[in-house]
Scaffold this active site. Structure first.
Site, PDB file in Angstrom:
ATOM      1  N   GLU A 210      -4.241 -74.237 -21.286  1.00 58.84           N
ATOM      2  CA  GLU A 210      -3.212 -75.136 -21.797  1.00 58.84           C
ATOM      3  C   GLU A 210      -3.595 -75.706 -23.163  1.00 58.84           C
ATOM      4  O   GLU A 210      -2.758 -75.802 -24.068  1.00 58.84           O
ATOM      5  CB  GLU A 210      -2.966 -76.271 -20.807  1.00 58.84           C
ATOM      6  CG  GLU A 210      -2.364 -75.832 -19.476  1.00 58.84           C
ATOM      7  CD  GLU A 210      -0.903 -75.428 -19.594  1.00 58.84           C
ATOM      8  OE1 GLU A 210      -0.317 -75.604 -20.686  1.00 58.84           O
ATOM      9  OE2 GLU A 210      -0.351 -74.933 -18.596  1.00 58.84           O
ATOM     10  N   ASP A 355       1.403 -63.454 -15.861  1.00 53.90           N
ATOM     11  CA  ASP A 355       2.380 -63.151 -16.907  1.00 53.90           C
ATOM     12  C   ASP A 355       1.788 -62.941 -18.296  1.00 53.90           C
ATOM     13  O   ASP A 355       1.907 -61.870 -18.893  1.00 53.90           O
ATOM     14  CB  ASP A 355       3.459 -64.233 -16.934  1.00 53.90           C
ATOM     15  CG  ASP A 355       2.891 -65.648 -17.037  1.00 53.90           C
ATOM     16  OD1 ASP A 355       1.703 -65.840 -16.720  1.00 53.90           O
ATOM     17  OD2 ASP A 355       3.641 -66.560 -17.431  1.00 53.90           O
ATOM     18  N   GLU A 459      12.306 -72.455 -10.005  1.00 55.40           N
ATOM     19  CA  GLU A 459      10.906 -72.108 -10.186  1.00 55.40           C
ATOM     20  C   GLU A 459      10.520 -70.887  -9.347  1.00 55.40           C
ATOM     21  O   GLU A 459       9.713 -70.059  -9.775  1.00 55.40           O
ATOM     22  CB  GLU A 459      10.021 -73.307  -9.823  1.00 55.40           C
ATOM     23  CG  GLU A 459       8.531 -73.077 -10.012  1.00 55.40           C
ATOM     24  CD  GLU A 459       8.115 -72.962 -11.475  1.00 55.40           C
ATOM     25  OE1 GLU A 459       6.909 -73.008 -11.750  1.00 55.40           O
ATOM     26  OE2 GLU A 459       8.994 -72.822 -12.351  1.00 55.40           O
ATOM     27  N   GLU A 478      10.492 -69.017 -20.991  1.00 64.54           N
ATOM     28  CA  GLU A 478      10.375 -67.558 -20.914  1.00 64.54           C
ATOM     29  C   GLU A 478      11.712 -66.836 -21.088  1.00 64.54           C
ATOM     30  O   GLU A 478      11.821 -65.859 -21.840  1.00 64.54           O
ATOM     31  CB  GLU A 478       9.726 -67.161 -19.584  1.00 64.54           C
ATOM     32  CG  GLU A 478       8.221 -67.348 -19.536  1.00 64.54           C
ATOM     33  CD  GLU A 478       7.806 -68.803 -19.442  1.00 64.54           C
ATOM     34  OE1 GLU A 478       6.632 -69.110 -19.714  1.00 64.54           O
ATOM     35  OE2 GLU A 478       8.659 -69.649 -19.092  1.00 64.54           O
TER      36      GLU A 478
END
Length: 579
Positions: A210, A355, A459, A478
């Site tokens: 992050e 991902d 989600e 995304e």
């Protein structure tokens, strides 16, 4: 006998219509059309037959769940592509346009301008209120309308503490966005605020991933845009700037380096304290995406400052993960032990935990030109197609279920569950970058159909039950990035599109140019192959990839019609329970 009269009347009407169409499109040069009779009657037949439902031929998974499907006609118009006009045939029959053509075949400039203004308003609503009520803390708590940082009273609250590091996160994270929106003065003010107020000498334990994508990525992006001699966003520099953003980025990266120390595999610890290094109670488990999605930011930093350390550790982590892939399927799991190299989570998919690992293999190649990155990406992409993809062979042709990527066991390729998560919506954008536009269109339509039904992407969505498994949407970008990469006409005059530079987005949406500087290294590789990452170790007897395409496979005719045929758009809407 009345019914016979009606029947005769209908037959006569049908014959009359056929003659008119034959005269108009087959023998009517004076009308300005020069089409062949068979070509046009076939198009008309397709136009009317698209609305017709057909009986199912087998018991596929979507039929058992969603009911009867639609099937394509026996032939296609693609065979006549060379003779088709560079204009959609649908434009000649505006009155017969079906629902999907009417809704999605055009995007008026007035609506585009309105949507662009709405996007700006939403941004400034959030940004202005953050600056008014929250700065210099990390983010605005919208319930209490006050700022918040790490939860120091509860260190186990990782949902908050992984992201918030007491370093004005929101201000840093929005720097390049201000330039994209054309607000040069506020960009300069924000940069000066960061330089004057931000320090990373904090007793904050943050997630390495992050901190990298949000803080390091934004600092690097803003520095590059600020110092670009081509001035794509105008003269955004200001007197006295002395590479302070780059120095801050370097300082933060140095504070993240302890995560890569004392691991048996080279895979980093998931969290690090910015002042004290890896916490003594740190766990030894990390997700594949978290450990393997550092190369873009770390690599750019290394090439900007001429220090190979940061790219070296990030690339070593990617190679370590790659070497742990399954010999049988070529897939990776989603959680790994950084000391033993054992897979703790054996689920392989495109969503959470996986991902951005795939994303950064391709984007690293685009930025740095390292063939190793592209070899890994193409092998991973082939394994994804072979083991995760379900549905018909082609997105926009043929019969069968719409393509869907499922979560599977990394060793066997067997389906593990029947849900997808919102993070998977990045994949159509990645397919665009790889040239697999046809599949990208179909997969994007699937996520967009879910969005249409619920007003946002849940989600987690159960495709078998047609219902959300996790009922919230944490403003994930995304699907937005995939939409942008497929349809870049939202803001044609933006410098992102008109400048000589080509840009790419980091996984957090930060803008970085594809710059020849990033393809040059000021050092020699210390270990070009020492850990075996480049060794050919592909599974034997693997089937050929099933659906790797490129832009040239799209028939000429389809470039002037809807990107996805109405019959398949309707099928996807049925698939998610829209009607």
């Amino acid at each position: 006998m009345q019914w016979r009269s009606i029947l005769v009347g209908l037959v006569v009407l049908r014959l009359s219509l056929s003659c008119m169409l034959w005269l108009a499109f087959g023998l009517g040069p004076s009308w300005g059309f020069n089409f062949h009779l068979g070509f046009n009657l076939h198009k008309l037949d397709l136009l009317f037959r698209e609305e017709k439902e057909t009986e199912p031929r087998d018991n596929s998974w979507s039929e058992r769940i969603h009911g009867p499907r639609y099937e394509e006609t026996e032939t296609t118009c693609a065979s006549a592509g060379e003779e088709s006009p560079k204009r959609s045939y649908l434009s000649f029959f505006d009155g017969n346009k079906d629902e999907y053509v009417r809704r999605y075949s055009f995007f008026p400039d007035t609506l585009k301008a309105k949507m662009k203004d709405m996007a700006k308003e939403m941004f400034y609503f959030g940004y202005d209120n953050y600056m008014k009520y929250a700065f210099p803390e990390d983010e605005l708590n919208p319930i209490d309308c006050e700022g918040r940082g790490p939860d120091v009273q509860n260190p186990s609250n990782i949902n908050i503490n992984d992201v918030l590091g007491n370093y004005s996160l929101t201000l840093i994270d929005t720097l390049d966005t201000l330039l994209v929106l054309g607000n040069v003065s506020e960009f300069q003010r924000a940069v000066k605020l960061v330089i004057d107020t931000v320090s990373f000498d904090k007793d904050s334990t943050v997630q390495v991933f992050e901190a990298n994508i949000r803080i390091l990525g934004s600092l690097i992006s803003a520095h590059i845009l600020l110092t670009d001699p081509k001035h794509p966003f105008g003269n955004v520099g200001f007197e006295g700037y002395d590479n302070e953003l780059l120095h801050l980025a370097h300082d933060l990266a140095v504070r993240l380096l302890p995560a890569f120390e004392n691991t048996s595999t080279g895979i980093p610890y998931p969290r690090v304290n910015l002042k004290n290094g890896v916490p003594p109670d740190s766990v030894n488990e990390t997700c594949t995406a978290g450990a393997g999605s550092l190369l873009v930011e770390f690599g750019i930093l290394s090439r900007l400052i001429g220090d190979s350390t940061f790219e070296w550790v990030a690339r070593r982590a990617v190679r370590a993960l790659w070497n742990l892939r399954s010999n049988e399927t070529g897939l990776l799991g989603n959680v790994v032990n950084i000391q033993t190299g054992q897979w703790v989570g054996k689920q392989s998919g495109l969503g959470a935990g996986m991902d951005s690992f795939y994303e950064y293999l391709l984007k690293s190649y685009i930025l740095f030109g390292e063939k190793e990155d592209y070899r890994m990406f193409t092998a991973a992409y082939e394994s994804i197609q072979n083991h995760m993809r379900r549905g018909r062979e082609s997105c926009n042709e043929g019969e069968g279920d719409p393509p869907l990527y499922v979560n599977v066991n990394m060793f066997s390729g067997e389906i593990m569950n029947t849900w997808i998560d919102s993070l998977q919506a990045f994949f159509p954008g990645l397919q665009v970058l790889n040239g697999d536009v046809d599949d990208a269109i179909c997969l994007h339509a699937f996520y967009y159909a879910i969005w249409k039904r619920f007003g946002a992407l849940p989600e987690r969505y159960n495709w078998q039950l047609q219902a959300p498994d996790v009922l919230f949407y944490p403003l994930r970008p995304e699907l937005v990035e995939s939409t942008y990469l497929l349809y870049q006409l939202f803001d044609e005059d933006n410098p992102l599109h008109k400048s000589d530079n080509k840009y790419i987005f980091t996984t957090e949406g930060h803008v970085v140019p594809i710059d020849k500087r990033f393809r040059e290294k000021q050092w020699n590789d210390d270990f070009p192959c020492e850990e075996g990452a480049l060794t050919e170790r592909e599974p034997v007897n693997q089937p050929a990839p099933r659906n790797i395409s490129n832009c040239n496979r799209i028939p000429e005719e389809r470039r002037y019609t809807l990107p996805l045929k109405s019959i398949y758009m309707r099928q996807i809407d049925h698939m998610v329970g829209l009607f």
